[in-house]
Design an enzyme around this catalytic site. Structure first.
Site, PDB file in Angstrom:
ATOM      1  N   ARG A 256      -6.303   0.021  -5.223  1.00 15.60           N
ATOM      2  CA  ARG A 256      -7.506   0.614  -4.505  1.00 15.60           C
ATOM      3  C   ARG A 256      -6.910   0.840  -3.096  1.00 15.60           C
ATOM      4  O   ARG A 256      -6.743  -0.410  -2.386  1.00 15.60           O
ATOM      5  CB  ARG A 256      -8.661  -0.150  -4.662  1.00 15.60           C
ATOM      6  CG  ARG A 256      -9.154  -0.153  -6.032  1.00 15.60           C
ATOM      7  CD  ARG A 256      -9.246   1.271  -6.854  1.00 15.60           C
ATOM      8  NE  ARG A 256     -10.161   2.095  -5.931  1.00 15.60           N
ATOM      9  CZ  ARG A 256     -10.156   3.622  -6.344  1.00 15.60           C
ATOM     10  NH1 ARG A 256      -9.562   3.987  -7.130  1.00 15.60           N
ATOM     11  NH2 ARG A 256     -10.982   4.231  -5.736  1.00 15.60           N
TER      12      ARG A 256
ATOM     13  N   HIS B  73       5.652  -3.194  -2.936  1.00 16.45           N
ATOM     14  CA  HIS B  73       5.545  -1.668  -3.520  1.00 16.45           C
ATOM     15  C   HIS B  73       7.026  -1.343  -4.184  1.00 16.45           C
ATOM     16  O   HIS B  73       7.883  -1.857  -3.427  1.00 16.45           O
ATOM     17  CB  HIS B  73       5.512  -0.861  -2.117  1.00 16.45           C
ATOM     18  CG  HIS B  73       5.463   0.434  -2.311  1.00 16.45           C
ATOM     19  ND1 HIS B  73       4.484   1.160  -2.883  1.00 16.45           N
ATOM     20  CD2 HIS B  73       6.429   1.475  -2.157  1.00 16.45           C
ATOM     21  CE1 HIS B  73       4.647   2.311  -2.838  1.00 16.45           C
ATOM     22  NE2 HIS B  73       5.760   2.680  -2.509  1.00 16.45           N
TER      23      HIS B  73
HETATM   24  N1  NHR Z   1      -4.310  -0.191   1.728  1.00 15.47           N
HETATM   25  C1  NHR Z   1      -4.072  -0.109   2.929  1.00 15.47           C
HETATM   26  N2  NHR Z   1      -5.046   0.183   4.012  1.00 15.47           N
HETATM   27  N3  NHR Z   1      -2.768  -0.195   3.468  1.00 15.47           N
HETATM   28  C2  NHR Z   1      -1.927  -0.271   2.302  1.00 15.47           C
HETATM   29  O1  NHR Z   1      -0.500  -0.525   2.694  1.00 15.47           O
HETATM   30  C3  NHR Z   1      -2.237  -0.390   1.076  1.00 15.47           C
HETATM   31  C4  NHR Z   1      -3.592  -0.591   0.737  1.00 15.47           C
HETATM   32  C5  NHR Z   1      -3.914  -0.418  -0.746  1.00 15.47           C
HETATM   33  C6  NHR Z   1      -3.061  -0.682  -1.683  1.00 15.47           C
HETATM   34  C7  NHR Z   1      -0.566  -0.866  -2.551  1.00 15.47           C
HETATM   35  C8  NHR Z   1       0.141   0.472  -2.670  1.00 15.47           C
HETATM   36  C9  NHR Z   1       1.243   0.467  -3.659  1.00 15.47           C
HETATM   37  O2  NHR Z   1       1.840  -0.468  -3.182  1.00 15.47           O
HETATM   38  C10 NHR Z   1      -1.572  -0.774  -1.452  1.00 15.47           C
HETATM   39  C11 NHR Z   1      -1.264  -0.734  -0.019  1.00 15.47           C
HETATM   40  C12 NHR Z   1      -2.829   2.453  -4.294  1.00 15.47           C
HETATM   41  C13 NHR Z   1      -2.525   3.943  -3.691  1.00 15.47           C
HETATM   42  C14 NHR Z   1      -3.443   4.918  -3.997  1.00 15.47           C
HETATM   43  O3  NHR Z   1      -3.439   6.022  -3.777  1.00 15.47           O
HETATM   44  C15 NHR Z   1      -1.589   3.985  -2.663  1.00 15.47           C
HETATM   45  C16 NHR Z   1      -0.881   2.860  -2.500  1.00 15.47           C
HETATM   46  C17 NHR Z   1      -1.002   1.582  -3.246  1.00 15.47           C
HETATM   47  C18 NHR Z   1      -2.043   1.327  -4.064  1.00 15.47           C
HETATM   48  N4  NHR Z   1      -4.849   4.484  -4.678  1.00 15.47           N
HETATM   49  C19 NHR Z   1      -5.779   5.431  -5.298  1.00 15.47           C
HETATM   50  C20 NHR Z   1      -7.030   5.285  -4.468  1.00 15.47           C
HETATM   51  O4  NHR Z   1      -7.734   6.314  -4.457  1.00 15.47           O
HETATM   52  C21 NHR Z   1      -5.882   5.310  -6.658  1.00 15.47           C
HETATM   53  C22 NHR Z   1      -4.784   5.582  -7.515  1.00 15.47           C
HETATM   54  C23 NHR Z   1      -4.838   5.096  -9.116  1.00 15.47           C
HETATM   55  O5  NHR Z   1      -6.017   4.394  -9.297  1.00 15.47           O
HETATM   56  O6  NHR Z   1      -4.174   5.449  -9.677  1.00 15.47           O
HETATM   57  O7  NHR Z   1      -7.352   4.321  -3.891  1.00 15.47           O
HETATM   58  O8  NHR Z   1       1.226   1.156  -4.546  1.00 15.47           O
END
Ligand code: NHR
Length: 182
Positions: free
Chosen positions: A77, A95
């Site tokens: 999230r 990551h």
């Molecule tokens: N939050 C912030 N503010 N900054 C970062 O660097 C973050 C973060 C939250 C999570 C992990 C990241 C990864 O390493 C992470 C880093 C989820 C998404 C995403 O798009 C992107 C990056 C990461 C984790 N999530 C969608 C959302 O709407 C949902 C996607 C799904 O459920 O499959 O939150 O991968």
């Protein structure tokens, strides 16, 4: 996550106080509990698009546990700037790419599509901008002929299990020098 828990042996500067997940079915919750670590599950789905309300519920559990450091591991999230600000300089993420390459999702597919000779994983400090915070560690693996997303992901994962504990041990001791593997 389990690799982090198992790494916190007697000589480690940190102790695990809570494992929290946004998926109540996450297998790691039972595994953490089996290791004697407190757990919390806060399902994001009932909150719809209200990330702040989801985070408020998550924060109730986190504040009760009073952690010094937060480690995201497969946490999917996106966190709001308000949440990130509360834990500025105290929150890490791993990551599955060689950042700054391939922030966001589907990293292995993107590395394969680009024909990269190397892939890997990165531990970084979490900032408001996704996957863009200061680098704390990086590990490389080769991309092999015939790799699929799954075979590449598995090779990277074995390095994630080595890299993240190495970074946390250093970080918890106050040292932010990046860990570079191999
Ligand atoms: N939050 C912030 N503010 N900054 C970062 O660097 C973050 C973060 C939250 C999570 C992990 C990241 C990864 O390493 C992470 C880093 C989820 C998404 C995403 O798009 C992107 C990056 C990461 C984790 N999530 C969608 C959302 O709407 C949902 C996607 C799904 O459920 O499959 O939150 O991968």
């Amino acid at each position: 996550m389990l690799a982090l828990l198992r790494s916190m042996t007697a000589d480690h500067p940190a102790r695990a106080v809570l494992v929290a997940a946004n998926d109540p079915a996450a297998a790691g919750l039972a595994r953490a509990a089996a290791l004697g670590v407190a757990t919390a599950a806060v399902d994001h789905r009932p909150f719809g698009g209200d990330r702040t309300a989801f985070e408020a519920e998550l924060l109730r559990h986190i504040d009760a546990a009073q952690p010094d450091i937060l480690c995201l591991a497969g946490f999917m999230r996106v966190l709001t700037p308000g949440f990130v600000a509360r834990f500025q300089g105290r929150m890490l993420n791993i990551h599955p790419s060689l950042l700054p390459k391939y922030p966001g999702l589907h990293t292995h597919a993107r590395a394969l599509a680009a024909g990269d000779a190397q892939a890997g994983c990165t531990v970084h400090e979490v900032t408001a901008e996704l996957d863009a915070g200061p680098l704390l560690g990086q590990a490389r693996v080769p991309v092999l002929a015939g790799d699929s997303e799954d075979t590449l992901a598995a090779r990277v994962l074995t390095m994630e299990h080595r890299l993240y504990p190495a970074v946390l041990r250093r970080y918890a001791a106050g040292d932010r020098t990046p860990v570079l593997l191999p």
